[in-house]
Each structure stands twice: as structure tokens, then as C-alpha cells.
Design an enzyme around this catalytic site. Structure first.
Site, short mmCIF file in Angstrom:
data_model
loop_
_atom_site.label_atom_id
_atom_site.label_comp_id
_atom_site.label_asym_id
_atom_site.label_seq_id
_atom_site.Cartn_x
_atom_site.Cartn_y
_atom_site.Cartn_z
N ASP A 66 -33.52 -144.96 -8.76
CA ASP A 66 -33.17 -143.60 -9.17
C ASP A 66 -32.55 -143.60 -10.57
O ASP A 66 -31.52 -142.98 -10.81
CB ASP A 66 -32.21 -142.99 -8.15
CG ASP A 66 -32.20 -141.46 -8.23
OD1 ASP A 66 -33.15 -140.90 -8.81
OD2 ASP A 66 -31.25 -140.85 -7.74
N PHE A 125 -26.99 -136.74 -0.39
CA PHE A 125 -26.32 -137.48 0.68
C PHE A 125 -24.82 -137.56 0.50
O PHE A 125 -24.15 -138.21 1.29
CB PHE A 125 -26.87 -138.91 0.76
CG PHE A 125 -28.32 -138.95 1.08
CD1 PHE A 125 -28.78 -138.53 2.30
CD2 PHE A 125 -29.23 -139.38 0.14
CE1 PHE A 125 -30.13 -138.54 2.60
CE2 PHE A 125 -30.58 -139.40 0.43
CZ PHE A 125 -31.03 -138.98 1.66
#
Lengths: 663, 485
Positions: free
Chosen positions: B268, B130
Site C-alpha cells: 500500500d 480497518f
């Protein structure tokens, strides 16, 4: 309307090839499903000690009498043809016979006429077997007999085509879903009613796959029916009381079959229903003597409708000589007809090692299903497992040294890979100085390399050699590795056009092999090559980056057949050469420039998903310039919330210094 | 940026920037220098990382994260210099940029008015799903109050402050670096908002990255964060002593405790998102792009009060061919190889414990000296790998805990699995002459508690920090003990 052949026309003998196998058809018909359901009670060998599940005594006599005996009770009125086939049952006098069809008919409020017909048919059929033996010896009468029999069948069909619309079926839960679906359709084609819930008031017939069908009430009990009235059955046209003692047999009052018996419903085995439907839908065309009344004309509309779906049948049987042939066709048709609907919702049963993760509640479909090829040795299986490989590497990634199994498989494909190998071998001859691993042939090795880009990269090279590769001469073993790797890419490149997918599959344990997705430069395969390769080499991963990069570029070219238009091959070459100059590996350069020339690679459009447009796109760059996206981008309203947050994130200025307004 | 004409022009420029991202090879000018070693490396890296979008993933449809925080997340590399960074760059020396990246940067700078007045981008340090991250010089560092600057606030800051102030040129002697994160325009404002808001809330820990500022032009959002010098994980993960591992883990769990205390899941956790400076013994948790607040309205059997877990269902050995049932959906954002079992089993009440699992995987990586430890190209392989380690029985129990069934007939998955000690022994090729050290055994005890398939038994970050393994760290305790500022 119906002129039944009252005269007990002798049914033909099994000399009729067409008729004989019909019994086979019946059996066959049930085959896909009947494994568990085939044992309807009547079919079981009668045992004196049998409990009440067994057939009533009345039937036992002829259960043992002939090979068709078992069918007589439950199936006696299913297929007239069957009756014809029963020559060896001398005493077919079935004392219970009367109650079967008439009662059913009466329950379904038949007209007086229909009842008469039934009786006629019954009596006719009933007599047939008796006649059979006599007739069978008289060939002259065979034709007439056939005609007679066919006529009987037609009459039977006529009758039941009328009866069926008056019947209401309930299929119990033991009927498999697929079969249920099929039966539903077929029964509705016959204008019968099929209801989903067990409505005692309406159901006339229960269809079950169970083997333990409760016995019908015996004659005496039936006789008593008229006397006793079960309150439960009040209001029913045919209200007959159940016999109390029978109930004790089944502890579970909820047993639907018991209830059915109590309510005087008929319980049909699925096999039987199928047979009946089959016969009802069958076109009886006796080619010997076609009676004036062609069957089709007399058949009800429903029947002809069904007929339409099986047009071949009419024309198939042209003559007696062709009967056998036609029969085979019929069998096939039956096979397909019965198996087609069933395949839709069947279970797939794993044949190899598998993993399955599903939702325990049953509301969701399984979310992880994967089956692997059977492997002779567990270690040759292509599922993730501990692999012995170099320290530092992922323990689940197969090391080249342990890839014998794959090599073996690869060897099978060598034939088609020969052409590619020629070139590869040529290159290798120049550069490779390390012997192939183990005893593998050159060929096998090539295949291996092609198969596994990642392992090929470092290909059991001493770590140090790769490490030093950057600074050393091209003649180092590491360079050789790289070239070999490149060769594998050459192979890939060539192969890419026609069998890219195949190649990916060949990567065995690699991500692609597990069916992840078609790969691109950004796929797991490639990024993994980058992200995990360095681990095993030397203290710092970056040392082998050159090789990786080269490979990656090749990979890009290989996989990303379509890159962006404005990138020219020349640029690629420049790019490559720049790399090479830096790396100082002319051999590499040469090997790779071949590649570069081979494919005029264009910049690869990056596909993806735009959260703002809620749309997938094939090309990122095109998408973000699309009107739709720009419309979104230029509309501040889409960013109100974000802007509010951003307003709080302004960088605090020092008071003393004059600020330069930034935003 | 104000006038309409300028806006459209800028928009176009901004768009162009974005183009750079997925395709670095476009319009490459002739190489400006042959030295572009680093540049090429990073470019190549970037190439390889690429940007993946859900359309490419086959599991996207089952995911909650529409934007496809899927497999490829492992490639996410925020302002991490880790994966591709040369050590020189980490040391803050002059950065060389390859032409492609330079052009990309040029366009990027041009797209934002006056951006170049504030920042000078020196290199591209990472590219993820992203976003892209650039290392930049903070040209106007001295114009601002720099609460975020940890070095500035510690004693490390050296004396001649006033002198430097007078110079008023940050570039002169002490160059201040920042990380500029360019969030791709295909990310929804909501996603961006989420990340920035969480970052804002997470201000105040030494071990969690802070947000300097952020701004938007059209659909392009840029976040400015401190730049952290650090070392590539792969450079040191096999070298660290147990004490150093302890420090690393302590630093990581300190960050997690801080994040989790705010009921935020990072989602994450992995080495590339924990920028660790071995020399200082300090790490900073970065990239909250997948982070979310813990939600309590999800339904999963695992939320039931403790008791007999649901019984595992008998294996069926097959599946319906045409299954019309809907797919179960659960957030599985994260990085392959680091996903907790409850994520794989599609638990709808995922907790902060999923981060603990990921941290445990990092520790396992250290102890086994294998990176990555779990390859897990997809969730299926992830399950198999996990089962290979832990065995069928535990996997069945864990699946049942989350209302799932697990069954397998893979011969290499044993019923009982292996102990982590055994696996570490095997992974590090131990012989009888070379048994596990006492420290390693201590570490393994701790590891077992962080890699518990049952998240309820798994340590929390706070508990982990109380664990002997993280409290008795060798001689000196590093300064990252100071959790909150």
C-alpha cells in the site's frame, strides 16, 4: 399393426396451405444455426469437378432437377410432407433410395416387421411424387389426398418413433453447444441413445454441423460390402468393409466423419436431424377428414409426451381457413423453441468500445469486461481517457469545460428536470454572478452540475477565488460555486428518492458511472471529492475544505437516507449551523438549511463485513453488540496467538522509575 | 479489566467506542467552541472517508483479502496527519478537537483502564478501513526505554537532559507525541497479528515506522507508534524541486529496500502512507495493515524462466453470456491508482516489485504535478488508464506474461501508447519554449525503470538506490542515508 396405405394414394398438391410452409418451417428451423451448416453437400450445386466431397454421381441427376432436389438425398425421408411438396420433380426415381432407410434400420437390428414397414413407407413415399402432378389437377380428390398424405406422415412418424429408440447418436464437436444440448434432449425424448464419445461399436448415427460430409459409399461399393470384411468391423451386426480408395481422400484418418462412413454409420446434418425431430413431434391432424384412427391414439407414448409440451398445436388448427393463422403460430413456436435453448451459452459480442481482460488458460472466466457506449467523438466517450484539465488534477478526470458531450445528453433529460431547476434557478438568480460556461444554457449547466458533483465543486473557478473563500465574503465567486454545488445537491436530494441510481449513472466518467456500486457517503465518489479536489486549488488543499465538507454533508443526507436513529435532525442542523457560523456564509447556510429540513436524516448504518463472525452486516454498531460478535470477542481462545505476540510487545520500562502497571 | 463485571462493562464501553467510528454524528453535544475549525475539518474528513467494508464493494468476491482491502484503501489513513491535517497541527501546536471526535476519544479512553494515565489523546488524525489513528501525548514517556524515539537518539536532543528528567513531566516542555492506532474490532486477530508481527520484524530502520507497544482488551486492539511530524503531500507535491524529489524518493526507496530485504511486501505504498517531513528531508513508511510476506508458492506464467513470453491470444470481441467458470483469485489489496499491472492481471506470484510500481506512481505524480495521477475508481478503469498511458501492445504483452489476455477496442487507447516524457510534458503543459529540464529528463529515465509494466525489468529498491538519479542528489545528502540503526 400398421396398415400402410399401399395404394399409391396421390399426394396432394401444394394447395394445402398448411403443408406448404412446412418447408419454410424446416428452413426456418435451422436458421439460427444453419448459417454455417446449411451447405450440406447435397445442397451444393453439383460440379463435375468436385472432389469426392461431393455427392455421388447417382444423386447428381436430380440435384439439378427441381428446387427441392438438393434435399432429396440427405433428407428424403425426413419429412413426408416435404415429399408432397415436390411436384416439379418429375424423375424422383432415386436409385440410391433403397439403401438409406433399410440399412439404417437393419443396422439397428430392426424387426422384420419394421423393416417391412420401412419399405412400405419408402415405396409409398417414393411413388408419391410421381402421382403428384396428376392428382394436383383434381381438386375433388384433394381432401382424400390430404388425408392420405397425413396418413403417410403418421405412418412415417410411427415408423421412426420406433426406429429412433434403437439408434445411437454421436454429436460431433462441430455441433454448437447449445444446439447439442437441445438435440440431446430431443433425441432422448425419442428414446434414442446419445453418447458423448465416438464409440465405433455403438454409434449408428453421427450428427455434424459440418458441410463436408463425406459421400456415402456408392452402390457398387455397397454391393461389395458383403464380400469384404473389415477387421475393424468384426463383431458388428452390420460389418461391411470400407472401400480402400476412399480413405485416401481424407488424409486425416481421425476425421470422425470418415470413420463414421467407414463404419457405415449414418451421417446426418444437424438440420436434417432437426427436421426429422420436428416432424416426428408434429401432430398431424388433418381437419379435412379425420380418419377413424385418430393420430393421437396411434402415436407412441413418447410422441404424446412431446405433444404435451405443445398443447396449442392441437387446438390451433380448427379449420382450413385458419390454417394460415395456425401456421404463423407454428412458426413462432418453432422460433421460440429453437432460439430459447440457444441463447443461454451464446457469446455476447461487443457493440461499443470495450475492454476485456481474461484468463488465457480458459480455466477462469474473464475478470474484466466492460463495454462503453459508442461515442461519436472519442473524447465524448465515458471511459477513462486523458482529459484536458487544470494542472494538479488527475489527468483522467473530465474537466467541466470539456463536458459538452455530456451536456448534450443531459439536455435530453431536461424536460423531466424542469421542476427541480425552477428552484435551482431561483437560488442561482440570487447568488450566482458568474456566467454559465460557454454557450450553455442555464439549464444545461444545472444538469451538468447535477451530473458531476466533483467538477461542480470547483467549477472552473479561478483557483484563487476558492482559496480565499474561507476568509472572504459570501459574495465571492467561490461561494457562488459552493452554492451552485449545493443546488446540484438539492437536485440530487430531490431526485434521490426516485432515481438515485439514474443520477449516479449520469455522473458520466465518475466512478459510479463505471458501474462500480451504489454509492454512499463513504463511496469512492465522495471520498474522491475530498481527496482529489483540493489538489487543484491553491497551494494548500484545505482551503476549500469548507465547501467540501458542506457538500459532503449534503451528500450524506442525500444518499444516506437512513442514518442511525439516535441522531436527530436537530443535531444535524446544529452541526450544519456550526459549520456555517464558522464559515460565515449565510447564503450557504440558507441554501443548506433547506436541505436539512428536507430530509430528516438519520445516522447512516455502516454496512460491512466482520472477519471474526465471517458475516456481512448492515449496521456496524448493531453488529458489534450482537451476541455472536460479543461471544467471539470475549473468548480469549480466539486471541491466543495474538496475545502471545502482544506479550513480546510490552513497553520496556526504565529500571529507575517505578512503573505504573498498565496492562 | 480483570473482574468479570468490569470486563463486560468495558466491553460495552469498548463497543461504544467502535460505534463512534463509522458514525461521528451520533449524540453530538452542542458545539463547545466555535473555533473547532480543525476539528470540523478532521471530522468532516472522517465523515467522508468513512469506513468501507467489503459488502459495499462489488469486487469483494474476487478478492483474497476477505476484509475488503479494496478500493477504499485509498481512504486509509493511518496515523497520517496528511490528508486532513492542518499545518499547525503538524507543527505540534495545540490541537483543537471537534466535539464529536472529543466524545469519541473520551469513550475510547474510558474503555481502557488507565489508558488515560499513559496517553492523552489530542486529536484524531486519520481513519481508514480497518483503523482510526489518534495523536496522543505520551504521558509516561520518561518511564520507559524509548528505543523508538529517533529524535532522542540523534544529536538533536538538546542538552539539559537531567533537568528535564527531574521535571519528570513530559508534558511540561517537550511533549512527546505518539500515534495510537485503534484497530477496528471487525478485523480478525490474524490480520492484526500479521500487521503487528511485521511491524515488530521491521524494527530498525529510520524510514520505517516502529512499534512502541500494543495491547488488547477483548476484541479491541491498540497499537502505539511514534508520531511523525510531516506535511500533507498535497501541499508540496507540486512545489518540490527535482532535488527534493530525489530526496523524497531516496528516502522512500530506502524504506522499501529495508522492507523488501525482509521479503515483506508493503502493498500500500502511496503518499499518505509515507510521512515525509520536507524540512528534514526524511520520510517514514507507515501502515503495514496490508503488508504480507512474499510467497513463493503461487503459480503464474511470469515465474517461468525468461524466454519468449506466452503469445497473446487473438481478440474475440465478445464473451460468453453465461460463464460458469470460476473467478480467478489473486490478492489485490492495495490502493486504487497505485496497483501494479501484475495485481490488476491477477498474478498469483506478486513480488516486492508491486511496491516499486507504486513508488513509481508517486514519482510520476511529482513529475506530472498531478495527484492523483491514476484515478482508477475500479480495476477496470485502472486497466484502461494504464493502457491509455502504455498502449495496447505493452498491455497485451504484460497480460500474457501473467497468463491473461488483454484486448480493447477503446479508441483512445493507442497501440504504442505514450512515452512518460510525453505525458509529463503534456501534464505540465510544456511548450517548445519551456522544454523539460535536464534534471527532469534524468528523473524520467529513472521513472521509466520504476514504471516498467514487466516487473522483472522493473528496478528493485536496492537497484533504484544505486541508480544515478538517487545517488547524485544535488549538493547535500540528507541524513536519511543512515538506513539501519
Amino acid at each position: 399393426m400398421l396398415s400402410l396405405p399401399i395404394s399409391p394414394a396421390p399426394p396432394p398438391m401444394p394447395t394445402m396451405s398448411r403443408r406448404v410452409p412446412l418447408s419454410n418451417i424446416q428452413n426456418h428451423h435451422g436458421q439460427p444455426y444453419s448459417l454455417s451448416t446449411a451447405t450440406i453437400p447435397a445442397k451444393r450445386p453439383a460440379k463435375p469437378t468436385r472432389d469426392n466431397l461431393g455427392p455421388p454421381p447417382a444423386k447428381k441427376a436430380h440435384i439439378d432437377t427441381g428446387y427441392l432436389g438438393p434435399d432429396q438425398k440427405e433428407n428424403r425421408h425426413t419429412t413426408p410432407s416435404k415429399l408432397v411438396l415436390v411436384p416439379r420433380t418429375p424423375n424422383r426415381q432415386d436409385t440410391t433410395r433403397r439403401d438409406v432407410v433399410p440399412s439404417r434400420v437393419s443396422r439397428s437390428k430392426p424387426t422384420a416387421n419394421s423393416r417391412r414397414q420401412v419399405e412400405k413407407i419408402d415405396s409409398q413415399k417414393y411413388r408419391k411424387p410421381i402421382q403428384t402432378q396428376k392428382i394436383s389437377t383434381r381438386d375433388k380428390q384433394l381432401t382424400a389426398a390430404i388425408a392420405e398424405n397425413n396418413e403417410a406422415i403418421r405412418q412415417w412418424q410411427k415408423h421412426y418413433l420406433k426406429v429412433f429408440p434403437t439408434l445411437t447418436f454421436y454429436l460431433d464437436e462441430t455441433v454448437s453447444e447449445d444446439k447439442m444440448a437441445m438435440l440431446r434432449i430431443q433425441l432422448r425424448d425419442l428414446d434414442s441413445t446419445v453418447i458423448d464419445h465416438f464409440d465405433e461399436e455403438r454409434v449408428t448415427h453421427v450428427i455434424t454441423a459440418r458441410g463436408d460430409i463425406p459421400p456415402e459409399t456408392s452402390k457398387e461399393q455397397e454391393a461389395a460390402r458383403t464380400g469384404t470384411i473389415n477387421p475393424k468391423l468384426l463383431g458388428k451386426t452390420d460389418s461391411r468393409a470400407p472401400v480402400a480408395p476412399r480413405l485416401t481422400v481424407y488424409e486425416e484418418q481421425e476425421d470422425i466423419l470418415v470413420l463414421a462412413r467407414l463404419n457405415q454409420m449414418k451421417i446426418w446434418n444437424t438440420e436434417k436431424v432437426e427436421r426429422m425431430i420436428h416432424t416426428l413431434n408434429e401432430k398431424i391432424d388433418d381437419d379435412y377428414i379425420v380418419p377413424a384412427a385418430a393420430p393421437l391414439k396411434t402415436l407412441p407414448s413418447k410422441h404424446s409426451k412431446v405433444e404435451v409440451t405443445r398443447p396449442k398445436r392441437t387446438s390451433a388448427v380448427e379449420s382450413t381457413k385458419k390454417n394460415e393463422e395456425a401456421l404463423g403460430r407454428l412458426l413462432n413456436q418453432d422460433k421460440t423453441r429453437s432460439s430459447q435453448p440457444s441463447s443461454s451459452k451464446e457469446m455476447y459480442v461487443f457493440k461499443g468500445p470495450y475492454v476485456l481482460v481474461g484468463d488465457a488458460s480458459g480455466r477462469y472466466k474473464h475478470f474484466i469486461i466492460r463495454e462503453f457506449r459508442n461515442a461519436l467523438q472519442p473524447e465524448s466517450g465515458d471511459w477513462p481517457q486523458f482529459r484536458s484539465n487544470r494542472e494538479g488534477r488527475c489527468p483522467f478526470v473530465l474537466d467541466p469545460d470539456t463536458k459538452r458531450a455530456y451536456m448534450r445528453e443531459e439536455a435530453e433529460r431536461e424536460a423531466e428536470a424542469k421542476a427541480k431547476e425552477k428552484e435551482a434557478a431561483r437560488l442561482r438568480a440570487r447568488i450566482v454572478m458568474e456566467p454559465p460556461p460557454r454557450n450553455q444554457s442555464l439549464r444545461a449547466k444545472t444538469s451538468l452540475l447535477k451530473e458531476d458533483p466533483r467538477t461542480a465543486l470547483t467549477d472552473r473557478r479561478p483557483i484563487s477565488s476558492i482559496e480565499n473563500k474561507v476568509d472572504r465574503d459570501m459574495a465571492t465567486a467561490a461561494a457562488a460555486t459552493a452554492v451552485r454545488k449545493t443546488e446540484s445537491r438539492v437536485d440530487k436530494l430531490k431526485d434521490a428518492h426516485r432515481s438515485r441510481q439514474d443520477n449516479l449513472v449520469l455522473t458520466g466518467y465518475e466512478p459510479v458511472a463505471s458501474g462500480l456500486r451504489p454509492t454512499g457517503p463513504t463511496s469512492a465518489v465522495v471520498s474522491q471529492a475530498i481527496s482529489s479536489n483540493p489538489v487543484l486549488v491553491g497551494p494548500k488543499a484545505g482551503t476549500s475544505r469548507d465547501v467540501q465538507r458542506l457538500n459532503r454533508r449534503v451528500f450524506e443526507k442525500t444518499t444516506g437516507g437512513i442514518r442511525q436513529t439516535n441522531t436527530t435532525t436537530a443535531l444535524q442542523v446544529v452541526d450544519e449551523e456550526n459549520n456555517e457560523a464558522k464559515a460565515g456564509k449565510k447564503t450557504l447556510k440558507r441554501a443548506r438549511s433547506e436541505l436539512v429540513v428536507k430530509e430528516a436524516s438519520k445516522k447512516q448504518p455502516v454496512a460491512g463485513y466482520c472477519e471474526n463472525c465471517r458475516d456481512k452486516y448492515d449496521d456496524f454498531e448493531k453488529h458489534i453488540l450482537s451476541k455472536r460478535h460479543l461471544r467471539f470477542a470475549s473468548n480469549d481462545e480466539n486471541f491466543l496467538e495474538l496475545d502471545a505476540l502482544l506479550a513480546t510487545l510490552e513497553r520496556p520500562r526504565k529500571k529507575s522509575i517505578s512503573p505504573t502497571p498498565f496492562h | 479489566m480483570n473482574s468479570q463485571s468490569h470486563r463486560s462493562a468495558a466491553l460495552h464501553a469498548a463497543s461504544k467506542i467502535i460505534q463512534r467510528k463509522p458514525s461521528r454524528t451520533e449524540n453530538i453535544p452542542p458545539p463547545r467552541n466555535e473555533v473547532a475549525k480543525q476539528g470540523f475539518s478532521s471530522d468532516d474528513y472522517v465523515n467522508g472517508k468513512g469506513v468501507q467494508y467489503p459488502a459495499q464493494g462489488d469486487e469483494m468476491d474476487e478478492d483474497e483479502d476477505v476484509a475488503g482491502i479494496s478500493e477504499n484503501d485509498s481512504e486509509m489513513e493511518p496515523y497520517a496527519l496528511s490528508e486532513d491535517q492542518f499545518s499547525e497541527e503538524s507543527d505540534g501546536t495545540v490541537d483543537e478537537i471537534c466535539p464529536e471526535v472529543q466524545e469519541e476519544i473520551d469513550e475510547f479512553m474510558a474503555s481502557f483502564q488507565e489508558l488515560d494515565l499513559h496517553y492523552k489523546i489530542v486529536s484524531k488524525t486519520g481513519e481508514g478501513t480497518f483503523s482510526s489513528v489518534y495523536k496522543a501525548i505520551d504521558l509516561q514517556y520518561n518511564s520507559y526505554v524509548n528505543e523508538w524515539d529517533l529524535d532522542e537518539r540523534t544529536a538533536e536532543y538538546y542538552s539539559p537532559r537531567s533537568k528535564r528528567h527531574r521535571l519528570n513531566q513530559a508534558k511540561e516542555k517537550r511533549v512527546k507525541y505518539v500515534a495510537i492506532k485503534k484497530i477496528y474490532v471487525t478485523s480478525s486477530p490474524q490480520r492484526i497479528h500479521n500487521e503487528l508481527e511485521l511491524l515488530k520484524d521491521l524494527t530498525g530502520s529510520k524510514n520505517v515506522v516502529s512499534l512502541i507497544t500494543a495491547f488488547r482488551h477483548l476484541d479491541q486492539v491498540i497499537a502505539v507508534m511514534p508520531y511523525f511530524r510531516h506535511v500533507d503531500f498535497r501541499e508540496y507535491f507540486r512545489k518540490l524541486s527535482i532535488i527534493e524529489i530525489q530526496r523524497y524518493m531516496r528516502s522512500l526507496f530506502t524504506a522499501l529496500k529495508f522492507v523488501h530485504a525482509k521479503n515483506i511486501l508493503h502493498r500500500d505504498i502511496k503518499p499518505t502512507n509515507f510521512l515525509y517531513d520536507c524540512a528534514k528531508g526524511r520520510g517514514v513508511l507507515v501502515d503495514f495493515g496490508l503488508a504480507e510476506r512474499e510467497e513463493y508458492d503461487g503459480v503464474c506464467p511470469c515465474t517461468r524462466a525468461r524466454g519468449p513470453p506466452p503469445k497473446p491470444v487473438a481478440p474475440v470481441g465478445g464473451y460468453p453470456k453465461n460463464d460458469q467458470r470460476p473467478s480467478k483469485r489473486a490478492n489485490r489489496a492495495g490502493t486504487r491508482g497505485f496497483r501494479a499491472p501484475e495485481v490488476l492481471f491477477k498474478c498469483n506470484r506478486q513480488t516486492t516489485k508491486i511496491d516499486i510500481w507504486s513508488a513509481g506512481v508517486i514519482l510520476l505524480t511529482f513529475l506530472s504535478k498531478r495527484f492523483p495521477f491514476f484515478n482508477s475508481p475500479d480495476d477496470i478503469d485502472a486497466i484502461i488508464e494504464m493502457a491509455t498511458v502504455f498502449g495496447r501492445a505493452k498491455m497485451r504483452a504484460c497480460a500474457a506474461l501473467h497468463g491473461a489476455v488483454f484486448e480493447t477496442a477503446i479508441p483512445t487507447i493507442s497501440e504504442k501508447g505514450h512515452s512518460l516524457s510525453r505525458i509529463v510534458e503534456w501534464a505540465t503543459s510544456r511548450s517548445k519554449n519551456d522544454p523539460l529540464s535536464l534534471e527532469e529528463k534524468r528523473a524520467l529515465v529513472f521513472l521509466e525503470k520504476t514504471l516498467d509494466l514487466d516487473h522483472r525489468k522493473r528496478l528493485s529498491a536496492a537497484e533504484a538506490l544505486e541508480d544515478p538519479f538517487l545517488t547524485n542528489i544535488g549538493a547535500d545528502i540528507s541524513d536519511d542515508e543512515v538506513e539501519t540503526i
